[in-house]
Design a protein around this motif. Structure first.
Motif, PDB file in Angstrom:
ATOM      1  N   THR A 754       0.126  -1.411   0.063  1.00 46.46           N
ATOM      2  CA  THR A 754      -0.042  -0.017   0.207  1.00 46.46           C
ATOM      3  C   THR A 754       0.558   1.179   0.017  1.00 46.46           C
ATOM      4  O   THR A 754       1.742   1.129   0.929  1.00 46.46           O
ATOM      5  N   LEU A 821      -0.153  -7.891  -4.845  1.00 48.36           N
ATOM      6  CA  LEU A 821      -1.476  -7.263  -4.990  1.00 48.36           C
ATOM      7  C   LEU A 821      -0.447  -5.803  -3.934  1.00 48.36           C
ATOM      8  O   LEU A 821      -0.457  -5.617  -3.327  1.00 48.36           O
ATOM      9  N   LEU A 822      -0.931  -4.947  -5.257  1.00 52.31           N
ATOM     10  CA  LEU A 822      -0.765  -3.347  -4.845  1.00 52.31           C
ATOM     11  C   LEU A 822      -2.076  -2.571  -4.851  1.00 52.31           C
ATOM     12  O   LEU A 822      -2.527  -2.831  -6.047  1.00 52.31           O
ATOM     13  N   ARG A 823      -1.652  -1.898  -4.104  1.00 48.60           N
ATOM     14  CA  ARG A 823      -2.988  -1.471  -3.914  1.00 48.60           C
ATOM     15  C   ARG A 823      -3.891   0.235  -4.307  1.00 48.60           C
ATOM     16  O   ARG A 823      -2.175   0.385  -5.267  1.00 48.60           O
ATOM     17  N   GLY A 824      -4.253   0.395  -4.831  1.00 47.76           N
ATOM     18  CA  GLY A 824      -4.869   1.617  -5.646  1.00 47.76           C
ATOM     19  C   GLY A 824      -4.192   3.324  -4.783  1.00 47.76           C
ATOM     20  O   GLY A 824      -3.904   2.558  -3.433  1.00 47.76           O
ATOM     21  N   GLN A 825      -3.816   3.603  -5.214  1.00 46.82           N
ATOM     22  CA  GLN A 825      -3.494   5.357  -4.536  1.00 46.82           C
ATOM     23  C   GLN A 825      -3.940   6.295  -4.810  1.00 46.82           C
ATOM     24  O   GLN A 825      -4.603   6.839  -6.042  1.00 46.82           O
ATOM     25  N   ALA A 836       3.962   3.711  -6.085  1.00 49.33           N
ATOM     26  CA  ALA A 836       2.486   2.877  -7.013  1.00 49.33           C
ATOM     27  C   ALA A 836       3.189   2.706  -8.875  1.00 49.33           C
ATOM     28  O   ALA A 836       3.010   1.971  -8.467  1.00 49.33           O
ATOM     29  N   GLN A 840       4.837  -1.202  -9.507  1.00 47.17           N
ATOM     30  CA  GLN A 840       4.018  -1.898 -10.667  1.00 47.17           C
ATOM     31  C   GLN A 840       4.860  -1.799 -11.447  1.00 47.17           C
ATOM     32  O   GLN A 840       4.928  -3.382 -12.043  1.00 47.17           O
ATOM     33  N   GLU A 854      -5.951  -5.300 -13.666  1.00 49.30           N
ATOM     34  CA  GLU A 854      -5.876  -4.528 -12.555  1.00 49.30           C
ATOM     35  C   GLU A 854      -7.638  -4.685 -12.281  1.00 49.30           C
ATOM     36  O   GLU A 854      -8.113  -5.226 -12.749  1.00 49.30           O
ATOM     37  N   HIS A 857      -9.524  -4.068  -6.516  1.00 44.60           N
ATOM     38  CA  HIS A 857      -8.748  -3.755  -5.237  1.00 44.60           C
ATOM     39  C   HIS A 857      -7.154  -3.500  -5.002  1.00 44.60           C
ATOM     40  O   HIS A 857      -6.542  -2.944  -4.706  1.00 44.60           O
ATOM     41  N   GLY A 858      -7.298  -3.300  -7.314  1.00 41.09           N
ATOM     42  CA  GLY A 858      -5.298  -2.623  -7.383  1.00 41.09           C
ATOM     43  C   GLY A 858      -4.574  -3.704  -8.219  1.00 41.09           C
ATOM     44  O   GLY A 858      -5.893  -4.382  -9.092  1.00 41.09           O
TER      45      GLY A 858
END
Length: 928
Positions: A754, A821-825, A836, A840, A854, A857-858
């Motif tokens: 995150t 999982l790379l969460r949204g920003q 981010a 990515q 995508e 949730h990310g």
């Protein structure tokens, strides 16, 4: 020619022994029929009693060890007595002058009688019967046929009985040696055992009502008394068993002890638990005594057990005796009047308000936002998260669960088909459930409907509750719902084990949801304990028990926090999350976020200041509460105001205590739970004030209810205005692809990255289908030292974000992780967006990962090769997990058994006033 009578007098050597012996000897000398000889058996040093024995011309003065029981002393004497009837007495027995003659006459008239038993009366009040006949149930339980009753001749026709109290018995000469009392009974049920053996030998026990013996109660502690009675019962069960069943009955002693423990707790008699187990282990090892008793039964037996069964008490007869002995006074001086008194209408009103405020939730499958997280899909998974073991977050973290996880598991179990939907129901029903709890709490302080409804409505309209609902704080909501029930049970905990057991469970639930309340509630408990010690010394155990389940539930977590040097972290919120709050002064005034008025006015197009609205609306409640000490219930009002003050101070302290770390930021403890405690004290004082006025109760109740309702307008309308983090959610916080695979294989691990606004990255590993409310841990959120697992996760996140040339995929796979999982920003935070994008790009270029795509949730990547198995618990950790789970489970089961009401406890409750601190008021005065 009548047989001679030889008396056996058993005495104890002590400072008062001489006086007791002289009293008994005088009674023997005063008999209209003299004894042929007298044997005195002294248990202990005989020197102090030697002169009295010589003056009585005792034929034998026998010294026995001090620990010798009555049966053992009699056995020593009977070996030296000539042939004749034997009269058994102790130094606490004072027979009336005609007693011996009446007993001897009963033996002479009835040749089938082996034992003649007198009527034992209390020495302090000879009008009361101490014992007159004993029998047993079909399971071997001893039952006194007459005890504690006034002697009106109601039992004088009872002649043929199974047994009797051994004191004062006269044994026929031809069976005296065969029916010698069994010392294995330890002083209990000796007369019953002698009667059973006589019955098996074709003889019987006869009661002689005209023969009276005054006795003093035996000097035994309750523990010793219960222990000896249970030893005698268990010993008789094995002594009377057939050859084929004695071994199974001996093996069944331990399971029987478990069952008897459960029944004792259910009957609200926990004092019987320790004697039960002591007696069980005693009988288990006394194989020689069992064999000797069985030989005595066989030696005299000539008939069948049907002769004994005819005099046992069946279930129907036992129930009739119990009902006849119950107190017929069943009327409760305080009627509940839930429906006629307006309680049901108040709950219905709370439901209407709740549905109006959260009507959108009726279409939501789950609720999210704030500190809300989904619940596990299965009931077993919910309870697994509540146990000591491998944690659902972290690489291979093993340790205790937060007690709040058990509350979450219980909540999810209510709706097993979709546990996460239970949170939606909680939000919809919070207000009416709060009103219901508040109404029952009010029944402890007032019998007037206006005061009860006022307290119930104000609790359902409490600003702390609506702040928690608006900001998504499930633990605070549950704590608010439990507090009035804790008050209802806790304030009456000294009365019975039922209320003490219920209060102990409720206290554990409240502290599990709001650990920051522990100091405040602990202070209240100490005051209650001091009152119990000073005024109700017999009820101290009830008050002490109230905190035992809480201590046991928090003990594993406390041990871990203390071992790593973070004891203050015990007070951290189990659902820690950042939140909007006002200043310390505003919080002390009763509202977590008074600035909600500013948002409301802005939405209405008004430019009014919002600073004074919250305190202005709550001022009437405070002023009315301050007048409560002027009523007749002064001490209750003072205590309520003190609780309000303690709660307010605790809220201010909580606001400054930043114990948990969420997304790299230390967040304060939620002060709303402490404000709920303060609000409870204030509205109890209000209810007392309303109860105390003679006129105008209803207008006062209306004023405070309206003020409370206006004070929560910003929170109640927040969802409609979009001024709340609450939103419709799914039952997972992870992509559907991860959730689907995790449902097939529960050990799927996901590394969640995150990006934060300051340019750093928060990283954690989640196992299973989702991050869950029950799986969160204060141990993870309150760190001081970095653990090896934390370092490993940090290195993985650092390598991914920095674009390191190291082979990260191998490390991720060895850790057992399947997904990244790379969460949204936030697009407005440039530093967060830069991190981010770098992460990515780094992941897209690395070998060993496949980009899934995508998701809402990310961005999700999957590890190409099969990951390693996740680490589990070693042998020592497994032992600890079992020990912890069993200990906590046993304590909760004990508390639950104590809390379950029975018919007897309900009858006892009906005889006591529901109100606390007030003597019985007339019905007319209470309803004016």
């Amino acid at each position: 020619m009548p047989a001679p009578v030889h008396a056996v007098l058993v005495a104890r050597s002590s400072t008062a022994a001489a006086a007791r012996l002289e009293r008994a000897l005088d009674a023997i000398r005063a008999q209209s029929q003299s004894v042929a000889s007298l044997a005195i058996v002294v248990r202990g040093d005989p020197a102090p009693l030697k002169s009295a024995a010589e003056a009585a011309n005792a034929s034998h003065l026998i010294a026995a060890p001090e620990r010798t029981g009555f049966a053992g002393a009699v056995e020593l004497a009977m070996e030296r007595l000539p042939e004749g009837h034997v009269w058994l007495l102790d130094d606490d027995s004072v027979p009336e002058p005609a007693t011996l003659a009446k007993l001897a006459s009963a033996l002479e008239r009835q040749p089938s009688v082996a034992i003649a038993a007198p009527k034992l009366v209390r020495a302090g009040d000879r009008r009361r019967i101490e014992s007159f006949g004993v029998t047993m149930t079909t399971t071997g339980r001893t039952v006194e046929l007459a005890h504690g009753e006034y002697d009106q001749g109601q039992h004088d026709r009872d002649d043929d009985v199974l047994g009797a109290d051994i004191r004062g018995m006269l044994l026929r000469s031809d069976v005296a040696l065969a029916l010698v009392p069994d010392r294995a009974m330890l002083g209990a049920d000796e007369g019953l055992d002698m009667g059973v053996r006589a019955r098996l030998g074709g003889r019987r026990v006869s009661l002689v009502p005209d023969a009276r013996v005054a006795v003093w109660p035996p000097r035994q502690t309750p523990l010793r008394r219960d222990y000896t009675r249970r030893v005698a019962q268990l010993h008789r069960r094995l002594a009377y068993a057939s050859s084929l069943t004695v071994a199974p009955k001996w093996i069944a002693l331990l399971p029987l002890a478990v069952w008897a423990t459960a029944l004792a707790l259910l009957a609200k008699r926990p004092g019987r638990v320790a004697p039960e187990w002591m007696a069980t282990f005693t009988v288990l090892v006394r194989l020689g005594s069992i064999s000797r008793s069985r030989r005595r039964v066989r030696a005299f037996r000539t008939g069948s057990w049907s002769q004994v069964d005819a005099l046992r008490l069946g279930r129907t007869q036992l129930r009739e005796r119990q009902q006849a002995s119950e107190d017929p006074r069943r009327d409760n001086p305080d009627r509940l009047e839930f429906f006629s008194g307006g309680g049901a209408w108040a709950v219905l009103g709370g439901l209407v308000v709740s549905v109006a405020a959260f009507i959108a939730l009726l279409t939501w499958p789950a609720i999210g936002g704030g500190a809300l997280l989904p619940l596990r899909h299965g009931v077993l998974a919910l309870w697994r998260d509540a146990l000591w073991g491998v944690r659902p977050e972290g690489l291979a973290e093993v340790g205790p669960a937060d007690p709040f996880s058990a509350v979450v598991a219980l909540l999810g179990t209510i709706w097993p088909g979709g546990p996460s939907f239970a949170l939606v129901l909680l939000w919809l029903l919070a207000a009416p459930l709060a009103v219901l709890g508040g109404w029952f709490a009010a029944t402890r302080f007032t019998a007037r409907p206006a005061a009860r409804i006022a307290l119930a409505a104000m609790w359902g309209l409490a600003p702390p509750l609506w702040d928690a609902l608006a900001q998504g704080r499930p633990a605070a909501v549950i704590a608010h719902l439990l507090l009035p029930w804790l008050l209802f049970a806790g304030i009456a905990a000294h009365r019975s084990w039922t209320t003490a057991g219920a209060a102990s469970i409720l206290l554990a639930g409240v502290l599990a949801c709001a650990p920051s309340l522990a100091p405040a509630i602990g202070l209240v408990w100490l005051v209650g304990l001091a009152v119990a010690i000073g005024a109700r010394r017999r009820r101290i155990a009830h008050v002490v028990w109230v905190v035992v389940p809480s201590i046991v539930m928090f003990a594993p977590l406390a041990a871990r926090q203390f071992s790593r040097g973070t004891p203050w972290a015990l007070f951290a919120d189990p659902d820690a999350a950042d939140f909007v709050h006002g200043s310390a002064a505003a919080v002390a005034g009763g509202s977590v976020n008074p600035d909600g008025w500013e948002a409301l006015f802005a939405d209405l197009g008004l430019s009014w200041t919002s600073v004074w609205w919250a305190p202005m609306l709550l001022a009437p409640v405070a002023l009315l509460a301050l007048t409560a000490p002027a009523t007749r219930k002064t001490w209750l009002a003072v205590v309520a105001l003190a609780v309000a003050a303690v709660g307010s101070v605790t809220a201010v302290v909580d606001l400054g205590a930043r114990l948990a770390v969420v997304d790299g930021v230390r967040v304060p403890v939620w002060p709303g739970s402490a404000l709920s405690l303060a609000w409870l004290g204030a509205i109890v004082a209000c209810a007392i004030a309303i109860d105390g006025v003679r006129r105008g109760r209803r207008p006062l109740a209306v004023v405070v209810i309206v003020c409370a309702a206006l004070a929560i307008v910003p929170q109640a309308t927040a969802l409609h205005r979009g001024d709340t983090p609450l939103h419709s959610a799914s039952d997972t916080t992870l992509p559907a692809y991860v959730s689907a695979q995790a449902r097939a294989d529960g050990e799927v691990g996901t590394l969640i990255l995150t990006p934060l606004a300051d340019g750093t990255v928060a990283a954690k590993v989640v196992w299973g289908t989702s991050e869950t409310l029950g799986g969160a841990s204060t141990l993870e959120r309150t760190p001081v030292d970095v653990s090896e697992d934390d370092e490993a996760v940090a290195h993985l996140a650092g390598d991914i974000v920095s674009g390191s040339t190291l082979t990260v995929a191998d490390e991720v796979r060895e850790a057992g992780i399947t997904f990244v999982l790379l969460r949204g920003q936030d697009a407005s935070a440039s530093a967060q967006r830069v991190v981010a994008l770098a992460a990515q790009a780094s992941m897209d270029q690395r070998a060993g990962f496949v980009r899934v795509g995508e998701t809402p949730h990310g961005v999700l990547w999957s590890v190409v090769d099969e990951p390693a198995a996740r680490g589990g618990m070693d042998a020592g950790e497994t032992t600890t997990a079992w020990f912890t789970g069993i200990a906590q489970g046993l304590v909760l089961v004990v508390a639950l058994l104590l809390a379950i009401p029975t018919r007897r406890t309900r009858d006892q409750a009906r005889q006591k006033p529901r109100l606390i601190g007030v003597q019985n008021e007339s019905r007319e005065e209470r309803t004016r």
